[in-house]
Scaffold this active site. Sequence first.
Site, short mmCIF file in Angstrom:
data_model
loop_
_atom_site.label_atom_id
_atom_site.label_comp_id
_atom_site.label_asym_id
_atom_site.label_seq_id
_atom_site.Cartn_x
_atom_site.Cartn_y
_atom_site.Cartn_z
N CYS A 16 0.85 -1.18 0.00
CA CYS A 16 0.00 0.00 0.00
C CYS A 16 0.89 1.23 0.00
O CYS A 16 2.08 1.15 0.28
CB CYS A 16 -0.90 0.03 1.23
SG CYS A 16 -2.09 -1.32 1.33
N GLY A 43 -0.44 0.07 -5.00
CA GLY A 43 -1.77 -0.47 -4.76
C GLY A 43 -2.76 0.00 -5.80
O GLY A 43 -2.82 1.19 -6.11
N ASN A 117 0.28 1.19 5.76
CA ASN A 117 1.05 0.31 4.89
C ASN A 117 1.76 -0.68 5.78
O ASN A 117 2.55 -0.30 6.65
CB ASN A 117 2.06 1.12 4.08
CG ASN A 117 3.07 0.27 3.33
OD1 ASN A 117 4.19 0.69 3.11
ND2 ASN A 117 2.69 -0.93 2.93
N GLY A 118 1.48 -1.95 5.58
CA GLY A 118 2.11 -2.99 6.39
C GLY A 118 1.11 -4.05 6.78
O GLY A 118 0.04 -4.18 6.17
N TYR A 260 12.16 -4.85 -5.65
CA TYR A 260 10.99 -4.93 -6.53
C TYR A 260 9.95 -3.82 -6.35
O TYR A 260 9.50 -3.23 -7.32
CB TYR A 260 10.29 -6.29 -6.30
CG TYR A 260 9.03 -6.48 -7.11
CD1 TYR A 260 9.07 -6.49 -8.50
CD2 TYR A 260 7.80 -6.64 -6.49
CE1 TYR A 260 7.91 -6.66 -9.25
CE2 TYR A 260 6.63 -6.82 -7.22
CZ TYR A 260 6.69 -6.82 -8.60
OH TYR A 260 5.55 -6.99 -9.33
#
Length: 492
Positions: A16, A43, A117-118, A260
């Site tokens: 995210c 996202g 985010n996580g 990535y």
Amino acid sequence: MPDGRDGSFDGPTEKCGVVGASLADRDAARPLYYSLYALQHRGQESAGIVTHDGFQQHNHVEMGLVGDAFDTDDVDGLAGSAGIGHVRYPTAGSVDESCAQPFTVSFKSGSLALSHNGNLVNSEEIREELAGLGHAFTSDGDTEVIAHDLARNLLESDLVRAVKRTMSRIHGSYSLAIMHDDTVLGVRDPAGNRPLCIGTVEDGYVVASESAAIDTIDGELVRDVRPGELVVLHPDGEGFDSYQLVERDRPAHCFFEHVYFARPDSVIDGNLVYEVRRELGRNLWEESGIDTDVVMPVPDSGRAFASGYAEAAQDNGAGVEFAEGLMKNRYVGRTFIMPTQDERERAVRLKLNPIKSTVEGKTVTLIDDSIVRGTTSTQLVQLLKDCGAEAVHMRIGAPPIVAPCYLGIDMATREELIASDKSVEEIGDAIDADSLAYLSREAVADALGADRGDLCMGCVTGEYPYEIDGEETDREVSRPVIDGGSSAGADD
């Protein structure tokens, strides 16, 4: 690396992106909107913005890409110089509007909005405790758990102490953009697993998952938010306050951000991602280089690796040529319909097509960032051989992925991971490559200028920097005990 929710492509999927802004004399919605575009790679399931005008919250959260979720009227209707935004790829919770973010809560101590985010690994324990205390949940995501816990603590404490108490209870990876009334906060978990940075614009300050979002709105990167740090942006846009709420001996930065996920033009934990990937490519040549006619990347994330690999090869006298031998069709959606096996096998040709003159009659080194299930790698090797390649050697800019990620990357299970029960030689045989080599863990740490112990490498070691049921840890770590009592006993 190509990837898709339907399994048509072989790869982990994004996490995210979060952003928050506090400006002096203008609405925050449009800069937040542009920032979300810059974070779109993190996202694609939903996008949202919540602002505050000093009196009330305004929010717009929709499923889909940023460009589909917002029109001009939507952005213009978000009044207020403070706000937060979010783009989501779900790694916990449902794929529907109930889990779309930012998540908002109104309670007697004000209004709260939160972007995450996580991934927490103890969210169910906290959810059960809070539900027993009368909290009603509208989603099955861990973000709502954080929001409810923080709202509860805000009833008893000031803002900084409330955040600290919540941090003492939640366990896992998180970078948060929070807005309490018109005050915007940024919080990074004590291990710094997920990226978060702070930047300045002409009339205020911004927190964001990646510095590319700050660049997009003509801002300047100030620095990374430190692991365990809370930053509070001033409502007038004049500055920010820093509170180091939790100290840990060493961080656990996710190395896969550099391999990535992050944009190549982002700076994360002091490293420009593009240069890290080029260094990973150079290290890949040093460890397992092979002199072929052509070196080519799997677009897009393999490009910088291949560039560094080819440069190192040429510096060492190899006659290799760097070439863009695979062209990507950017108009193929992530979830196009493929009901039969033949169509699924054709999927890679819809997404990637070789340039025959680059491949035919030549030996090829194909560079990718990782192999997860092996499906796409097999198809690409066959594609190049069908196009006339005399040999296809595969080189991977990361170690083999042998274990799942519990910390915010939607990755395959152990049963689906090709490296979980196969040697490198066996994987090479399975994908029909003439040779296969991965980058070592030590070479990854070297490219990042980091100690291996300061990185989260759970997906390539099977040992994690958090206490996760049924898994090994790579350090001394203790999971918070959630006993149903008040959190007021947390260290203030």
